[in-house]
Motif scaffolding. Structure first.
Motif, mmCIF file in Angstrom:
data_model
loop_
_atom_site.group_PDB
_atom_site.id
_atom_site.type_symbol
_atom_site.label_atom_id
_atom_site.label_comp_id
_atom_site.label_asym_id
_atom_site.label_seq_id
_atom_site.Cartn_x
_atom_site.Cartn_y
_atom_site.Cartn_z
ATOM 1 N N TRP A 285 43.738 38.314 48.034
ATOM 2 C CA TRP A 285 45.073 38.817 47.720
ATOM 3 C C TRP A 285 45.059 40.339 47.842
ATOM 4 O O TRP A 285 44.360 41.031 47.114
ATOM 5 C CB TRP A 285 45.473 38.410 46.305
ATOM 6 C CG TRP A 285 45.734 36.942 46.155
ATOM 7 C CD1 TRP A 285 44.838 35.973 45.874
ATOM 8 C CD2 TRP A 285 46.999 36.297 46.293
ATOM 9 N NE1 TRP A 285 45.451 34.743 45.822
ATOM 10 C CE2 TRP A 285 46.781 34.915 46.075
ATOM 11 C CE3 TRP A 285 48.289 36.747 46.583
ATOM 12 C CZ2 TRP A 285 47.816 33.981 46.139
ATOM 13 C CZ3 TRP A 285 49.322 35.811 46.635
ATOM 14 C CH2 TRP A 285 49.075 34.447 46.416
ATOM 15 N N LEU A 286 45.827 40.863 48.797
ATOM 16 C CA LEU A 286 45.943 42.300 49.009
ATOM 17 C C LEU A 286 47.291 42.748 48.451
ATOM 18 O O LEU A 286 48.341 42.487 49.052
ATOM 19 C CB LEU A 286 45.847 42.628 50.500
ATOM 20 C CG LEU A 286 44.564 42.168 51.213
ATOM 21 C CD1 LEU A 286 44.630 42.544 52.684
ATOM 22 C CD2 LEU A 286 43.331 42.767 50.565
ATOM 23 N N ASP A 291 51.286 47.562 39.957
ATOM 24 C CA ASP A 291 52.164 46.585 39.312
ATOM 25 C C ASP A 291 52.031 45.212 39.969
ATOM 26 O O ASP A 291 51.933 44.187 39.276
ATOM 27 C CB ASP A 291 53.620 47.052 39.370
ATOM 28 C CG ASP A 291 53.890 48.240 38.447
ATOM 29 O OD1 ASP A 291 53.066 48.477 37.536
ATOM 30 O OD2 ASP A 291 54.906 48.923 38.654
ATOM 31 N N SER A 292 52.065 45.177 41.295
ATOM 32 C CA SER A 292 51.941 43.905 42.001
ATOM 33 C C SER A 292 50.585 43.266 41.739
ATOM 34 O O SER A 292 50.473 42.045 41.572
ATOM 35 C CB SER A 292 52.147 44.132 43.500
ATOM 36 O OG SER A 292 51.947 42.941 44.220
ATOM 37 N N TYR A 293 49.559 44.084 41.710
ATOM 38 C CA TYR A 293 48.202 43.606 41.432
ATOM 39 C C TYR A 293 48.118 42.951 40.057
ATOM 40 O O TYR A 293 47.668 41.804 39.921
ATOM 41 C CB TYR A 293 47.258 44.806 41.548
ATOM 42 C CG TYR A 293 45.854 44.627 41.041
ATOM 43 C CD1 TYR A 293 44.978 43.708 41.607
ATOM 44 C CD2 TYR A 293 45.382 45.440 40.013
ATOM 45 C CE1 TYR A 293 43.673 43.586 41.150
ATOM 46 C CE2 TYR A 293 44.080 45.335 39.554
ATOM 47 C CZ TYR A 293 43.230 44.404 40.120
ATOM 48 O OH TYR A 293 41.940 44.294 39.665
ATOM 49 N N VAL A 294 48.587 43.651 39.049
ATOM 50 C CA VAL A 294 48.532 43.110 37.686
ATOM 51 C C VAL A 294 49.404 41.862 37.566
ATOM 52 O O VAL A 294 48.991 40.844 36.991
ATOM 53 C CB VAL A 294 48.958 44.181 36.663
ATOM 54 C CG1 VAL A 294 49.101 43.565 35.269
ATOM 55 C CG2 VAL A 294 47.942 45.320 36.631
ATOM 56 N N ASP A 295 50.616 41.916 38.129
ATOM 57 C CA ASP A 295 51.531 40.774 38.024
ATOM 58 C C ASP A 295 50.960 39.535 38.716
ATOM 59 O O ASP A 295 51.097 38.408 38.203
ATOM 60 C CB ASP A 295 52.884 41.128 38.646
ATOM 61 C CG ASP A 295 53.664 42.149 37.828
ATOM 62 O OD1 ASP A 295 53.270 42.392 36.665
ATOM 63 O OD2 ASP A 295 54.637 42.705 38.355
ATOM 64 N N ARG A 304 44.957 39.665 32.322
ATOM 65 C CA ARG A 304 45.097 40.993 32.908
ATOM 66 C C ARG A 304 43.767 41.400 33.531
ATOM 67 O O ARG A 304 42.701 41.144 32.960
ATOM 68 C CB ARG A 304 45.498 42.028 31.850
ATOM 69 C CG ARG A 304 46.888 41.789 31.258
ATOM 70 C CD ARG A 304 47.270 42.924 30.328
ATOM 71 N NE ARG A 304 47.447 44.170 31.039
ATOM 72 C CZ ARG A 304 48.569 44.540 31.654
ATOM 73 N NH1 ARG A 304 49.628 43.750 31.625
ATOM 74 N NH2 ARG A 304 48.645 45.703 32.272
ATOM 75 N N PRO A 305 43.793 42.024 34.718
ATOM 76 C CA PRO A 305 42.530 42.442 35.334
ATOM 77 C C PRO A 305 41.839 43.511 34.499
ATOM 78 O O PRO A 305 42.487 44.363 33.895
ATOM 79 C CB PRO A 305 42.963 42.983 36.700
ATOM 80 C CG PRO A 305 44.415 43.306 36.564
ATOM 81 C CD PRO A 305 44.967 42.357 35.552
ATOM 82 N N SER A 306 40.503 43.448 34.485
ATOM 83 C CA SER A 306 39.720 44.403 33.700
ATOM 84 C C SER A 306 39.388 45.661 34.488
ATOM 85 O O SER A 306 38.789 46.591 33.941
ATOM 86 C CB SER A 306 38.424 43.743 33.229
ATOM 87 O OG SER A 306 37.647 43.315 34.346
ATOM 88 N N PHE A 320 40.988 39.524 44.335
ATOM 89 C CA PHE A 320 42.245 40.219 44.075
ATOM 90 C C PHE A 320 42.019 41.717 44.247
ATOM 91 O O PHE A 320 41.089 42.283 43.674
ATOM 92 C CB PHE A 320 42.743 39.928 42.663
ATOM 93 C CG PHE A 320 43.038 38.478 42.418
ATOM 94 C CD1 PHE A 320 44.298 37.958 42.647
ATOM 95 C CD2 PHE A 320 42.045 37.619 41.970
ATOM 96 C CE1 PHE A 320 44.573 36.613 42.437
ATOM 97 C CE2 PHE A 320 42.302 36.273 41.752
ATOM 98 C CZ PHE A 320 43.571 35.771 41.980
ATOM 99 N N MET A 321 42.876 42.361 45.031
ATOM 100 C CA MET A 321 42.697 43.770 45.350
ATOM 101 C C MET A 321 43.981 44.550 45.116
ATOM 102 O O MET A 321 45.047 44.159 45.590
ATOM 103 C CB MET A 321 42.317 43.934 46.826
ATOM 104 C CG MET A 321 40.895 43.591 47.161
ATOM 105 S SD MET A 321 39.721 44.700 46.361
ATOM 106 C CE MET A 321 40.413 46.293 46.810
ATOM 107 N N ASN A 322 43.868 45.664 44.376
ATOM 108 C CA ASN A 322 44.908 46.680 44.408
ATOM 109 C C ASN A 322 44.583 47.556 45.615
ATOM 110 O O ASN A 322 43.820 48.515 45.508
ATOM 111 C CB ASN A 322 44.895 47.492 43.114
ATOM 112 C CG ASN A 322 45.880 48.647 43.146
ATOM 113 O OD1 ASN A 322 46.641 48.811 44.107
ATOM 114 N ND2 ASN A 322 45.859 49.463 42.108
ATOM 115 N N ILE A 323 45.120 47.194 46.748
ATOM 116 C CA ILE A 323 44.699 47.821 47.993
ATOM 117 C C ILE A 323 45.184 49.253 48.097
ATOM 118 O O ILE A 323 44.711 50.018 48.959
ATOM 119 C CB ILE A 323 45.157 46.970 49.208
ATOM 120 C CG1 ILE A 323 44.266 47.243 50.424
ATOM 121 C CG2 ILE A 323 46.633 47.171 49.481
ATOM 122 C CD1 ILE A 323 42.822 46.884 50.235
ATOM 123 N N ALA A 324 46.084 49.668 47.194
ATOM 124 C CA ALA A 324 46.498 51.078 47.175
ATOM 125 C C ALA A 324 45.332 51.989 46.825
ATOM 126 O O ALA A 324 45.377 53.189 47.130
ATOM 127 C CB ALA A 324 47.637 51.273 46.174
#
Length: 472
Positions: A285-286, A291-295, A304-306, A320-324
């Motif tokens: 998941w990119l 916000d999108s990452y956490v949601d 919630r991601p650590s 799961f990636m916060n690609i920003a």
């Protein structure tokens, strides 16, 4: 489910029955015996039918291998339609002949001729895959069945039903079959679909990458499950890279950019380290912002991601990636499923050390090449303060302590970086993997690969090397 798909546009044949197949010349009863029955996986009815008859011919080909010959994009999350199944039938070496037949709606004589043409093929030992409505209900889906015989004394068709567990050599009244067989999507025209499995030169061999385990069919089945659970929101872009199903909420061009990063990483892990692909499909998941990452993590995992960057969760087979935050963490996390599949006993220090090595990476000497990164400053401070454990202690650390130590990631990473710079990293990996049963921490292997130095002297040398580094 519409099995007709785009097949009609290929061209419809007007049905003609040759004189050699007149009803009076057909046997009373024909059954092709010894065809194994296969229960289809979801939406793989056509694939299962073809696999059944290949089994009769002595070929151990399953329905997933049939799907892999269809050329169908697994991201569509469905089984083969007629045109795609025909492609697989021909790829295996069968000669299906004309597949789509056009009849004037209600033309019972033409329908009977089509039946008798199928009977004539059966009489010479050639079964057919037919596409027909599943049953007589108003919204019955289309469905492939394998026709293996007929009994004119009882007016019955004999067939294998892929959609049932006990589906071998079932019988259907001919009248019912002739009601379900025509596909009636045009007011004045019916379409019949039949793929005659007339064997030519059967070819079941395919080039196989021994480091790959996830098939296109496995990916298709995985996508079907995601669709059934409505897990992919509308508008998300998807890509397939090796065993990874990439799902992104950014523009398709951005998702494609990171898909290329994934492909590059997969290629190098397989080529540089001879690592095996993970055995299961893994979702990547990119997510385009925090916000999108956490949601997304909350929606799919209920937690919630650590970490603000990204993580791999083996129990969910998902990354799961916060690609920003950039692609470094993406490459890091991709290492984990590969090393897990290739080196199940890998200790935490080497698992994280190797993954962390590639947080900052480029290609050099044709290989993945780790670079100094942000972890360097903390490691240098720990060295100057005399707070760094020995390599014997670090490699022998418990998993729990490794993940709570302030210096463990950096120390492991820069040991891997040192081995890389000295041309020893791949040798170390190979020897550690081969001898892990007798050296579970990898420390004895490390000493040997380094040339059996006095380790206290080596650690002083390594620390001086680290202190002389600058962050790239």
């Amino acid at each position: 489910m519409t099995r007709l798909g785009g097949g009609v546009s290929i061209g419809l044949a007007v049905l003609v029955l040759s004189g050699a197949t007149r009803p009076a010349e057909l046997p009373t009863r024909v059954v092709i015996e010894g065809v194994p029955h296969i229960r289809q996986e979801p939406d793989f009815c056509g694939e299962a039918c073809l696999a059944m008859y290949l089994g009769k011919l002595g070929y151990a080909v399953d329905q997933r291998a049939v799907f892999d010959r269809t050329g169908l994009d697994p991201r569509l999350g469905r089984g083969a339609y007629t045109a795609e199944l025909k492609r697989a039938v021909e790829a295996f070496g069968f000669r299906p002949g004309p597949v789509w037949f056009k009849l004037t709606a209600g033309d019972a004589a033409a329908l009977a001729r089509a039946r008798d043409a199928m009977y004539a093929d059966l009489a010479r030992g050639v079964p057919s895959i037919v596409c027909m409505h599943y049953d007589q209900s108003a919204h019955a889906p289309e469905h492939f069945r394998l026709v293996l015989g007929f009994d004119r004394a009882t007016s019955e068709i004999i067939y294998h039903e892929p959609g049932r567990e006990q589906g071998a050599y079932l019988r259907m009244p001919e009248a019912r079959f002739l009601e379900l067989w025509p596909l009636k999507y045009e007011r004045g025209t019916w379409t019949l679909i039949r793929l005659a499995l007339d064997p030519g030169h059967i070819d079941v061999a395919r080039a196989h990458d021994p480091l790959s385990t996830v098939t296109l069919a496995a990916l298709a089945q995985h996508v079907m499950k995601l669709k059934a659970k409505a897990e992919i929101p509308d508008g998300y872009a998807t890509r397939i890279v090796g065993p990874f199903f990439v799902i992104g909420d950014e523009a398709p061009a951005r998702v494609e950019h990171y898909a290329k990063t994934i492909s590059w990483t997969v290629d190098h892990l397989k080529r540089d380290f001879h690592m095996r692909e993970p055995p299961n499909v893994i979702d990547v998941w990119l997510l385009g912002d925090a916000d999108s990452y956490v949601d997304t993590v909350l929606r799919l995992l209920g937690l919630r991601p650590s970490t603000p960057y990204g993580f791999f969760m083996p129990s969910q087979q998902a990354l799961f990636m916060n690609i920003a935050t950039g692609g470094g963490t993406l490459v890091h996390e991709l290492v984990h499923p590969f090393i897990g599949a290739s080196f199940p006993a890998v200790p935490a220090w080497f698992n994280e050390g190797l993954a962390s090595l590639y947080e900052a990476v480029r290609e050099e000497h044709g290989q993945m090449w780790g670079l100094p990164n942000w972890r360097l400053g903390g490691l240098q401070r720990a060295i100057r303060a005399g707070k760094l454990p020995s390599f014997a202690a670090m490699t022998g650390d418990t998993r729990e302590h490794f993940y709570t130590s302030n210096t463990s990631y950096a120390q492991a990473r820069y040991l891997c970086l040192y081995l890389q710079e000295k041309g020893l990293l791949h040798r170390y990996y190979d020897q550690f993997l081969a001898g892990a049963a007798g050296d579970p921490s990898g420390y004895k292997t490390l000493v040997r690969v380094l040339g059996n130095p006095a380790m206290s002297d080596f650690e002083r040398q390594w620390q001086a090397w680290v202190l002389a580094l600058g962050e790239s």
